[in-house]
Design an enzyme around this catalytic site. Structure first.
Site, PDB file in Angstrom:
ATOM      1  CG  HIS A 188      -3.592  -3.433   3.466  1.00 21.31           C
ATOM      2  ND1 HIS A 188      -2.436  -3.057   4.107  1.00 21.31           N
ATOM      3  CD2 HIS A 188      -4.133  -2.296   2.964  1.00 21.31           C
ATOM      4  CE1 HIS A 188      -2.285  -1.749   4.013  1.00 21.31           C
ATOM      5  NE2 HIS A 188      -3.302  -1.256   3.321  1.00 21.31           N
ATOM      6  CB  CYS A 242      -0.981  -0.029   1.175  1.00 12.83           C
ATOM      7  SG  CYS A 242      -2.361   1.128   0.984  1.00 12.83           S
TER       8      CYS A 242
END
Length: 513
Positions: free
Chosen positions: A448, A336
């Site tokens: 994630h 991310c």
């Protein structure tokens, strides 16, 4: 009326979330229809629900302990610090606005209280009992007027309160008595029991102190829970990284060392919990400015402010250290915000994250990230694409995880996309994700939870062993999800044995059937 009980603390990080998770699993085991609830939460580790809402990570785990699907009503107000006194406020799963402390307090209170009331009503229409968790300390008298987390919620839900103290840190007996003295008389009446958490040693030595607490307050001690090592529960914020910086492997020359950069605004570092549980793996969190010593991989995690954290990496010399490690052949991975930092530039034309405008990235991936006000939150399924060039045994593998980001990243050669997202929050889609470098072992992704995927994690670790010239000790066995469920059961069994469960059930309105 739906019954329930609330767990509040004498301080932050006393184990409220762990005890709440234990009660959720205990009640589930006993056939009780129960759900977790935390009205207001400040946390950097979050969870994405099936419909794309964002809540605190702990409530996502507590829902799993209950054996139910997490919903935004389990944590209607989530506050995510961005730095410099500013935070993003999430209301019932969606961003409401960025807010500085004290800014438009009357409107903030009105919106938050409305969300808490709505979510309580919604949960009570579906579940028989609620396990409610507070935040921080019950006795922060300077914050009492604007309380959204503790006694306000207890009054809204009309439930009794169990007060929890961490005895391992010392001063727990005094903190319980002091907390009771500082509570308002009407709130003091709600407290129906004390739990002392994380106890080590001979209980008989503690008994006189417990009796004195009961005499001083007129309230019973309903549990002394022993210190439990190795609990694989998700932490809510970076405090846990300061408490326990290292996850030890087996020791010896066969250990693999993985360095995670502990960014100033690190978020969702629960991404690496599955790695911590692998035998032989030494997971080390270092702060920018500390030396990246001999290591077998470097991971740059998520960030609540990628632009500011990228500037910090550069100023501290950490950016140069990461590039130097890569040049030495050390694999580098970005998740991310970390993925965004691996690219050429981070552009913030709308000042979504900061007022810095454009900053230079690490330059290890041929990407540029632009930030915009719209936040993307999804549960996703993805198929391995160019990532298979680095980890060939993952060819065509399906991975699952979740996205939480406000940036969009452009990769200049689509055939180097790490993954292909095929499903977002249950809807079919076809979107490239992430990037793989053209030289060396480097990749980034918005996914994630990627290390929670058994095959991916093992393939990655086997590569590290091979890269080090060692025979891999990575083996199959129980999955990460199975390991988590075993943790819930162990936690529940331990807590069940060390609390007066009949008394707590009676407080919650649970009757034996």
């Amino acid at each position: 009326m739906t019954g329930g009980i609330m767990l509040q603390g004498t301080a932050s990080n006393v184990g409220k979330s762990a005890v709440a998770t234990a009660l959720c699993r205990i009640f589930k085991q006993d056939g009780i229809k129960v759900a977790p609830f935390k009205g207001w939460n400040m946390a950097l580790n979050s969870y994405v629900t099936a419909n794309g809402g964002e809540i605190g990570r702990a409530q996502g785990e507590q829902a799993m302990a209950c054996g139910i699907e997490a919903t935004v009503d389990m944590n209607p107000v989530l506050v995510k610090p961005k730095g410099n006194g500013e935070a993003q406020v999430i209301i019932r799963g969606k961003p409401w606005r960025d807010r500085k402390v004290g800014e438009k307090e009357e409107e903030y209170q009105r919106v938050c209280k409305g969300a808490i009331e709505t979510s309580l009503k919604e949960l009570r229409s579906h579940y028989d009992y609620l396990v409610i968790e507070g935040a921080g300390s019950s006795a922060e008298i300077n914050l009492r007027q604007n309380d959204l987390a503790n006694m306000l919620v207890a009054r809204m839900a009309d439930v009794p309160v169990i007060l929890i103290a961490d005895i391992d840190r010392g001063g727990a007996l005094a903190s319980v008595v002091g907390t009771m003295m500082l509570l308002l008389p009407e709130d003091r009446k709600r407290v129906a029991g004390f739990i002392f958490n994380m106890f080590r040693g001979d209980l008989s030595i503690l008994e006189p102190g417990l009796r004195m607490v009961e005499e001083r307050t007129g309230i019973p001690v309903v549990g002394v829970i022993p210190y439990m090592r190795g609990l694989n529960l998700a932490a809510e914020d970076g405090v846990s990284l300061d408490d326990t910086r290292h996850s030890q492997g087996l020791g010896g020359d066969k250990d693999i060392e993985i360095t995670v950069i502990n960014l100033p605004r690190i978020s969702n570092f629960t991404d690496f919990d599955a790695l911590k549980g692998e035998p032989g793996i030494h997971l080390k969190f270092i702060k920018p400015g500390e030396e990246i010593r001999q290591t077998d991989a470097v991971i740059i995690p998520g960030s609540k402010n990628s632009v500011a954290d990228m500037i910090h990496l550069t100023k501290t010399g950490c950016a140069g250290q990461i590039v130097n490690a890569f040049d030495r052949g050390v694999p580098v991975v970005g998740i991310c915000g970390g993925y965004q930092m691996l690219g050429l530039e981070l552009r913030d034309p709308f000042n979504t994250e900061s007022s810095y405008g454009t900053v230079t990235g690490l330059g290890l991936l041929n990407t540029i990230t632009s930030f915009n006000p719209e936040k993307q939150t999804y549960q996703v399924k993805a198929e391995v694409k160019a990532l298979a060039q680095l980890l060939p045994d993952l060819e065509g593998e399906e991975l699952s995880g979740y996205e939480i980001h406000m940036g969009s990243t452009r990769l200049f050669e689509e055939n180097w996309s790490a993954l292909l997202i095929k499903e977002r929050s249950g809807r079919g889609i076809s979107i490239n994700d992430g990037a793989v470098g053209k030289k060396g072992f480097v990749f980034g992704t918005y996914l994630h939870g990627i290390f929670d995927n058994e095959n991916f994690r093992h393939s990655f670790l086997k590569h590290l062993y091979k890269n080090k010239g060692l025979v891999s000790s990575v083996q199959g066995g129980i999955s990460f999800s199975q390991r988590i469920n075993q943790t819930y059961d162990f936690l529940a069994d331990t807590v069940r044995e060390n609390i007066d469960l009949d008394y707590i059930k009676k407080l919650a309105g649970i009757t034996n059937k």
